[in-house]
Design a protein around this motif. Structure first.
Motif, mmCIF file in Angstrom:
data_model
loop_
_atom_site.group_PDB
_atom_site.id
_atom_site.type_symbol
_atom_site.label_atom_id
_atom_site.label_comp_id
_atom_site.label_asym_id
_atom_site.label_seq_id
_atom_site.Cartn_x
_atom_site.Cartn_y
_atom_site.Cartn_z
ATOM 1 N N ALA A 16 -0.231 18.965 -100.615
ATOM 2 C CA ALA A 16 0.201 17.737 -99.943
ATOM 3 C C ALA A 16 0.722 16.715 -100.957
ATOM 4 N N TYR A 53 -1.291 11.538 -109.916
ATOM 5 C CA TYR A 53 -2.581 11.702 -110.606
ATOM 6 C C TYR A 53 -3.188 13.053 -110.239
ATOM 7 N N MET A 104 -6.573 15.488 -111.578
ATOM 8 C CA MET A 104 -7.710 15.522 -112.523
ATOM 9 C C MET A 104 -7.870 16.879 -113.216
ATOM 10 N N ARG A 105 -7.345 17.960 -112.591
ATOM 11 C CA ARG A 105 -7.472 19.274 -113.244
ATOM 12 C C ARG A 105 -6.504 19.355 -114.424
ATOM 13 N N VAL A 125 -9.027 9.916 -110.478
ATOM 14 C CA VAL A 125 -9.017 8.560 -109.926
ATOM 15 C C VAL A 125 -10.377 8.351 -109.265
ATOM 16 N N LEU A 133 -11.854 19.072 -101.461
ATOM 17 C CA LEU A 133 -12.821 19.002 -102.558
ATOM 18 C C LEU A 133 -12.589 17.752 -103.397
HETATM 19 C C1 LIG Z 1 -12.447 27.461 -100.831
HETATM 20 C C2 LIG Z 1 -11.225 27.178 -99.983
HETATM 21 C C3 LIG Z 1 -10.447 28.227 -99.523
HETATM 22 C C4 LIG Z 1 -9.301 27.998 -98.754
HETATM 23 N N1 LIG Z 1 -8.531 29.043 -98.332
HETATM 24 C C5 LIG Z 1 -7.375 28.812 -97.640
HETATM 25 C C6 LIG Z 1 -6.506 29.882 -97.250
HETATM 26 O O1 LIG Z 1 -6.754 31.038 -97.565
HETATM 27 N N2 LIG Z 1 -5.395 29.598 -96.524
HETATM 28 C C7 LIG Z 1 -5.077 28.324 -96.187
HETATM 29 O O2 LIG Z 1 -4.044 28.122 -95.537
HETATM 30 N N3 LIG Z 1 -5.859 27.289 -96.560
HETATM 31 C C8 LIG Z 1 -6.999 27.513 -97.269
HETATM 32 N N4 LIG Z 1 -7.819 26.490 -97.638
HETATM 33 C C9 LIG Z 1 -7.435 25.227 -97.262
HETATM 34 C C10 LIG Z 1 -6.457 24.782 -98.333
HETATM 35 O O3 LIG Z 1 -7.100 24.539 -99.515
HETATM 36 C C11 LIG Z 1 -5.915 23.538 -97.984
HETATM 37 O O4 LIG Z 1 -5.375 23.654 -96.739
HETATM 38 C C12 LIG Z 1 -4.861 23.030 -98.945
HETATM 39 O O5 LIG Z 1 -4.953 23.549 -100.244
HETATM 40 C C13 LIG Z 1 -5.112 21.596 -98.982
HETATM 41 O O6 LIG Z 1 -4.067 20.987 -99.651
HETATM 42 P P1 LIG Z 1 -4.316 19.544 -100.193
HETATM 43 O O7 LIG Z 1 -3.108 19.171 -100.949
HETATM 44 O O8 LIG Z 1 -4.777 18.657 -99.108
HETATM 45 O O9 LIG Z 1 -5.569 19.733 -101.193
HETATM 46 P P2 LIG Z 1 -5.653 20.606 -102.516
HETATM 47 O O10 LIG Z 1 -4.661 21.685 -102.550
HETATM 48 O O11 LIG Z 1 -7.095 20.942 -102.680
HETATM 49 O O12 LIG Z 1 -5.245 19.541 -103.634
HETATM 50 C C14 LIG Z 1 -6.008 18.408 -103.916
HETATM 51 C C15 LIG Z 1 -5.859 18.101 -105.384
HETATM 52 O O13 LIG Z 1 -6.485 16.859 -105.664
HETATM 53 C C16 LIG Z 1 -7.160 16.958 -106.899
HETATM 54 N N5 LIG Z 1 -8.198 15.914 -106.909
HETATM 55 C C17 LIG Z 1 -9.328 15.866 -106.174
HETATM 56 N N6 LIG Z 1 -9.991 14.707 -106.421
HETATM 57 C C18 LIG Z 1 -9.245 14.017 -107.319
HETATM 58 C C19 LIG Z 1 -9.375 12.755 -107.950
HETATM 59 N N7 LIG Z 1 -10.414 11.947 -107.695
HETATM 60 N N8 LIG Z 1 -8.443 12.345 -108.837
HETATM 61 C C20 LIG Z 1 -7.353 13.154 -109.123
HETATM 62 N N9 LIG Z 1 -7.171 14.360 -108.555
HETATM 63 C C21 LIG Z 1 -8.103 14.793 -107.640
HETATM 64 C C22 LIG Z 1 -7.670 18.371 -106.930
HETATM 65 O O14 LIG Z 1 -7.893 18.803 -108.249
HETATM 66 C C23 LIG Z 1 -6.531 19.132 -106.274
HETATM 67 O O15 LIG Z 1 -5.588 19.612 -107.197
HETATM 68 C C24 LIG Z 1 -8.954 26.685 -98.413
HETATM 69 C C25 LIG Z 1 -9.738 25.608 -98.891
HETATM 70 C C26 LIG Z 1 -10.847 25.847 -99.680
HETATM 71 C C27 LIG Z 1 -11.658 24.678 -100.191
#
Ligand SMILES: Cc1cc2nc3c(=O)[nH]c(=O)nc-3n(C[C@H](O)[C@H](O)[C@H](O)COP(=O)(O)OP(=O)(O)OC[C@H]3O[C@@H](n4cnc5c(N)ncnc54)[C@H](O)[C@@H]3O)c2cc1C
Length: 435
Positions: A13, A31, A33-34, A122, A138
């Motif tokens: 996202a 931003y 963090m990884r 952050v 997470l």
């Molecule tokens: C264990 C697990 C398995 C999953 N398997 C699937 C699957 O097989 N298929 C599917 O469609 N969806 C799956 N999902 C759901 C999928 O992860 C999410 O739909 C998608 O990755 C979410 O995208 P996102 O950008 O919201 O979050 P993410 O892709 O998790 O990205 C969030 C980012 O924010 C960063 N971050 C977090 N806190 C902070 C902070 N305080 N400061 C700076 N950076 C920060 C993290 O390091 C991460 O890189 C799974 C989720 C989990 C937890």
């Protein structure tokens, strides 16, 4: 001073949002963090890491998630561009080479002149700045705390779980049968009948099977709607018979009688090659899942394509906090996107990043944010959730109600779905022309 947007989180996202904003000529600070600070599920420091499956699911217009991809393509999504370029053969699905997929996105983000990358966690919400929070399921504990304090009681978290998935052609259909409870609808479910002795043996093995060690982030209360089947079983030998193994209304066509217990499997992909075991979210160790679930009649030789998993899912109470522009009601400069809004899935998270990115650019340019009412990301996204997941996954309820669902059906209504898709894409085309 030149306006800058802070995008927090370099997941699917966050990257999509940053890309959209940067392409509109606005400076972005992204931003992430990884790898300095890892989440419990990510393995790398690369942007847009796929934490689990390498499939972005169906690529076909007959279902909502396929429509969603087409919408994202029309809106020039970086994530879908990368998926298209790095795809691997997967039938009707869009599956990717996961490393190439993420590296492609990372390279594009890193080399964009309007994107500055800040590699740090952050820990608080920057209230007075244009900010998109896309920190995913997470989200780090420090930021979670800050969001909770900012939003008050509306901010929640709970635990999510997924049931195992088996390959259809490994199910013994001489023992299993297709039916829907009380004959309602089409025979959508595969039913594995058990007699009393089979159930008692299964129950005994289930409650004594070895569970995986809980990670620190999973040790708190399990959300009731996602209770692991083995935990539910511990409530008593009859509990499952009133829960996931309920036999009522599922007459076995071969005997004309109701079995003592029935395990149901629901189609998991559009092609019908995968089925998940309904209500079997579990924390058993993977070899134990294979051993115990293979005791289910019809699943003796089942090929487990995915084992059940449990993971934390952090989310906000979106209907109370967000407008359908993804701006917070309290502070129009602050938006949320991605799984933290309650949507789940790679493509769904990407789509909300897209909406947030487009709207953030528009607000900064003095234009109105667009409500994406029926079509585009949240229209089909919401219908996808409604049809497939809302019944089994409580978390999905949080977004239900914000966005008006497009009446697309997930299964078995291909002709009608193509019609809805056509309408949705035409409406989206009109929206794009009005940008
Ligand atoms: C264990 C697990 C398995 C999953 N398997 C699937 C699957 O097989 N298929 C599917 O469609 N969806 C799956 N999902 C759901 C999928 O992860 C999410 O739909 C998608 O990755 C979410 O995208 P996102 O950008 O919201 O979050 P993410 O892709 O998790 O990205 C969030 C980012 O924010 C960063 N971050 C977090 N806190 C902070 C902070 N305080 N400061 C700076 N950076 C920060 C993290 O390091 C991460 O890189 C799974 C989720 C989990 C937890």
């Amino acid at each position: 001073m030149l306006t800058k947007v802070k995008v927090i989180g370099g997941g699917l996202a966050g990257c999509e949002a940053a890309w959209q904003i940067a392409n509109s000529g606005i400076k972005v600070q992204l931003y992430e963090m990884r790898p300095k600070k890892m989440t419990p599920a990510h393995h790398t420091g690369i942007f847009a890491e796929l934490v689990c499956s390498n499939s972005l699911r169906s690529n076909q217009l007959e279902n909502a998630v396929g429509l969603l991809k087409e919408e994202l393509r029309m809106l020039k999504s970086l994530i879908i561009e990368s998926a298209d370029k790095n795809m691997v053969p997967a039938g009707g699905a869009l599956a990717v080479d996961r490393d190439k997929f993420s590296i492609y996105i990372s390279d594009k983000i890193k080399s964009h002149p309007n994107i500055e990358i800040i590699n740090e966690e952050v820990t608080f919400i920057p209230e007075d700045e244009y900010t998109i929070i896309a920190t995913g399921p997470l989200t780090s504990d420090n930021l979670s705390k800050s969001i909770r304090e900012y939003l008050g009681e509306d901010y929640l978290y709970f635990y999510d779980a997924a049931a195992p998935i088996v390959a259809y052609d490994s199910i013994d259909m001489d023992k299993a049968y297709k039916a829907s409870r009380y004959g309602k609808g089409e025979d959508d479910y595969i039913n594995c009948p058990m007699d009393k002795a089979e159930y008692e043996n299964f129950y005994k093995e289930l409650i004594s099977a070895e569970t995986a060690e809980l990670k620190y982030f999973e040790k708190e209360t399990v959300f009731e709607g996602c209770m692991p089947v083995e935990v539910m079983a511990l409530r008593g030998p009859m509990t499952l018979l009133f829960g996931p193994l309920k036999p009522v209304g599922l007459l076995d066509p071969r005997t004309g009688e109701q079995p003592y217990a029935v395990v149901q499997l629901r189609q998991d992909n559009q092609e019908g090659t995968l089925y998940n075991i309904v209500g079997f979210q579990t924390h058993l160790k993977w070899p134990e899942q294979k051993r115990v679930f293979s005791l289910i009649p019809g699943l003796e030789n089942a090929e487990f394509v995915r084992y059940g998993v449990m993971h934390r899912n952090t989310f906000i109470n979106s209907p109370r906090i967000l407008k359908n522009t993804l701006q917070t009601i309290r502070n129009p400069k602050l938006m949320f996107a991605g799984q933290i809004t309650g949507v789940e899935g790679y493509v769904e998270s990407t789509s909300s990043g897209m909406v947030a990115g487009i709207n953030m650019s528009r607000i900064i340019q003095g234009k109105d944010a667009i409500e994406f009412p029926k079509t585009t990301a949240h229209g089909s996204l919401c219908s996808y959730i409604t049809d497939r997941t809302i019944k089994s996954f409580q978390p999905m309820n949080v977004n239900f109600g914000i966005f008006e669902p497009l009446k697309i059906k997930y299964r078995n209504k291909q002709e009608k779905n193509r019609e809805y898709s056509k309408i949705a894409l035409e409406e989206l085309d009109d929206i794009i022309k009005s940008f």
